[in-house]
Motif scaffolding. Structure first.
Motif, short mmCIF file in Angstrom:
data_model
loop_
_atom_site.label_atom_id
_atom_site.label_comp_id
_atom_site.label_asym_id
_atom_site.label_seq_id
_atom_site.Cartn_x
_atom_site.Cartn_y
_atom_site.Cartn_z
N GLY A 60 0.75 -0.84 -0.05
CA GLY A 60 -0.14 0.15 -0.22
C GLY A 60 0.70 1.54 0.18
O GLY A 60 0.70 1.90 -0.85
N LEU A 61 1.81 1.17 0.60
CA LEU A 61 2.85 2.72 0.76
C LEU A 61 3.65 2.53 -0.69
O LEU A 61 4.03 3.73 -1.04
N SER A 62 3.97 1.27 -1.34
CA SER A 62 4.60 1.74 -2.52
C SER A 62 3.96 1.97 -3.74
O SER A 62 4.40 3.02 -4.06
N ASP A 63 2.75 1.67 -3.19
CA ASP A 63 1.15 1.81 -4.19
C ASP A 63 1.04 3.58 -4.30
O ASP A 63 0.92 4.51 -5.04
N ARG A 64 1.24 4.34 -3.51
CA ARG A 64 1.21 5.45 -3.30
C ARG A 64 1.82 6.42 -3.27
O ARG A 64 1.51 7.07 -3.91
N TRP A 65 3.52 6.05 -2.76
CA TRP A 65 4.99 6.50 -2.87
C TRP A 65 5.19 6.54 -4.29
O TRP A 65 6.57 7.07 -4.13
N GLY A 66 4.86 4.83 -4.43
CA GLY A 66 5.83 4.81 -5.81
C GLY A 66 7.29 4.33 -4.77
O GLY A 66 7.55 3.24 -5.81
N ALA A 67 7.43 4.14 -3.46
CA ALA A 67 8.47 3.37 -3.21
C ALA A 67 8.34 2.95 -2.19
O ALA A 67 7.42 3.92 -1.54
N ALA A 68 8.90 1.94 -1.04
CA ALA A 68 8.37 2.27 0.81
C ALA A 68 9.65 1.65 0.82
O ALA A 68 10.64 1.53 0.35
N LEU A 69 10.14 2.10 2.05
CA LEU A 69 11.56 1.08 3.28
C LEU A 69 10.30 0.97 4.62
O LEU A 69 9.37 1.21 4.81
N LEU A 70 11.25 -0.51 4.69
CA LEU A 70 10.30 -1.05 6.42
C LEU A 70 12.09 -0.94 7.14
O LEU A 70 12.67 -1.05 6.25
N ILE A 71 11.47 -0.11 7.83
CA ILE A 71 12.80 -0.47 8.92
C ILE A 71 12.49 -1.47 10.24
O ILE A 71 11.22 -1.19 10.69
N ASP A 72 12.77 -3.15 10.63
CA ASP A 72 12.41 -3.67 11.17
C ASP A 72 13.73 -3.61 11.72
O ASP A 72 14.95 -3.72 12.16
N LEU A 73 13.01 -2.95 13.60
CA LEU A 73 13.37 -2.60 14.53
C LEU A 73 13.95 -3.63 15.52
O LEU A 73 13.05 -4.14 15.99
N HIS A 74 15.49 -3.86 15.88
CA HIS A 74 15.47 -4.77 17.04
C HIS A 74 16.50 -4.51 18.09
O HIS A 74 17.16 -3.59 17.51
N SER A 75 16.73 -5.43 19.25
CA SER A 75 17.91 -4.90 20.01
C SER A 75 19.17 -5.62 19.98
O SER A 75 18.40 -7.27 20.12
N MET A 76 20.08 -5.49 21.12
CA MET A 76 21.10 -6.59 20.48
C MET A 76 21.75 -6.22 21.60
O MET A 76 21.33 -4.81 22.52
N PRO A 77 22.49 -7.40 22.27
CA PRO A 77 23.02 -7.04 23.42
C PRO A 77 24.17 -6.24 23.10
O PRO A 77 24.69 -6.21 21.85
N PRO A 78 25.18 -5.56 23.87
CA PRO A 78 26.16 -4.74 23.84
C PRO A 78 27.42 -5.49 22.87
O PRO A 78 27.87 -7.32 23.81
N LEU A 79 28.14 -6.00 22.27
CA LEU A 79 29.10 -6.19 21.57
C LEU A 79 30.01 -5.94 21.89
O LEU A 79 30.64 -4.96 22.28
N ALA A 80 31.26 -7.15 21.62
CA ALA A 80 32.25 -7.13 21.80
C ALA A 80 33.46 -6.32 20.98
O ALA A 80 32.75 -6.39 19.54
N ALA A 81 34.23 -4.88 21.43
CA ALA A 81 35.52 -4.70 20.55
C ALA A 81 36.27 -6.07 19.07
O ALA A 81 36.34 -6.11 19.77
#
Length: 339
Positions: free
Chosen positions: A200-221
């Motif tokens: 639906g977003l793509s039909d209206r705007w011609g393009a669409a972006l999904l931000i699939d949001l997650h969280s993570m434990p602290p990473l090691a350097a």
């Protein structure tokens, strides 16, 4: 307009109905709220809540597949260490970041209510560890190497089986009918809603972006003296998203003095694999946020950095929205010229 209660909990507590958590109302948008699917074992609890402004003010959608904190009693009873394991499986309270960013920008918002412990919406429905199922053998071809079974073998397939440092999560194996019901009531409706909204977003705007949001434990350097990333942007090594959008995201992080990594160690999972269709103007990014950036020292409740994370995610949504709209205008111009 239907109001959908969402949970805001601290350290899990239990009563006869499962997790007993303080509740907040789903935020008020000048928009519609829809629900779909169902959480087996919790009558009247939908699998997801979808909020959209009509017409959409920006061509961006935020989804949080590991937001769910609606735990049926039977699920809690079947876990070996529920008070420890369940929160570790969650992307702890990152949905509160998504809610605020969507509130401020008008982005479409899709939140899972079914917990990841019950089914992982960022896994394919056939990524199953069949040793967890007591009365069924794997379908022919499901035990091949490399692809479908990779996550299941690691213990984090469609239904998580084990966690590092904790071991096996479940007291007993599940029945095939229980697995099928989770797929039919949670997995299929969630992904159908996600696909429909992006279309639906793509039909209206011609393009669409999904931000699939997650969280993570602290990473090691990666090396001595090099600070670890606070954010990881995944685009399946370019397959899921236009490079200009990715560049905009990294430019924002650099401007804000934040440390970000690209595709390592998280390149994006099943959600991006299934829903990204660059040729059709549908782009997808997976965004991982270090939990220490927005939670307290116990990684249990929003902490001192919560507002700053909300601000950076909100700014990110606004900036990429302009770029996605430009991509859409170009696609529509080419389509018109071709006709």
């Amino acid at each position: 307009m239907q109001r959908v209660p969402m949970q805001e909990d601290a350290t899990p507590r239990f009563d006869s109905s499962g997790f007993d958590s303080p509740r907040i109302d789903f935020p008020r948008f000048d928009s519609s709220i829809e629900t779909g699917g169902a959480v087996p074992g919790l009558a009247g609890t939908p699998a997801y809540a979808l909020t959209r402004c009509e017409p959409s003010p920006i061509p961006v959608m935020i989804a949080v597949p590991h937001a769910g904190r609606s735990y049926p009693p039977m699920l809690v009873e079947g876990m070996r260490h529920p008070a420890f394991a369940a929160p570790r499986l969650e992307d702890r309270l990152v949905d509160l970041v998504a809610i605020e960013a969507a509130r401020r920008t008008g982005a479409t918002l899709l939140l899972a209510q079914a917990p990841r412990a019950m089914i992982d919406l960022n896994r394919s429905s056939d990524d199953v560890d069949w040793d967890m199922v007591s009365d069924s053998r794997p379908p022919a071809g499901d035990c091949g190497g490399g692809g479908v079974m990779r996550r299941a073998r690691s213990g984090l397939g469609l239904v998580p089986r084990r966690l590092p440092g904790l071991g096996e999560l479940w007291k007993r194996r599940m029945k095939r009918g229980e697995l099928d019901r989770r797929i039919a009531d949670i997995h299929e409706p969630y992904h159908a809603a996600l696909a429909a909204e992006l279309a639906g977003l793509s039909d209206r705007w011609g393009a669409a972006l999904l931000i699939d949001l997650h969280s993570m434990p602290p990473l090691a350097a990666r090396s001595a003296g090099e600070p670890a990333p606070q954010y990881v942007v995944g685009d399946r090594f370019g397959a899921a998203c236009d490079g200009a959008l990715v560049s905009t995201v990294f430019a924002l992080f650099a401007q804000a003095g934040l440390r970000a990594a690209h595709n390592r160690p998280y390149a994006g999972g099943y959600v991006l694999e299934r829903h990204a269709r660059r040729r059709d103007g549908i782009h997808c990014l997976q965004l991982e946020i270090d939990r220490t950036c927005y939670l307290d020292s116990r990684l249990a409740e929003p902490g001192a950095g919560f507002d700053a994370v909300v601000e950076i995610v909100t700014t990110l949504v606004r900036r990429v929205a302009d770029d996605v709209a430009a991509i859409g205008r170009n696609r529509q111009s080419w389509r018109t010229a071709a006709e």
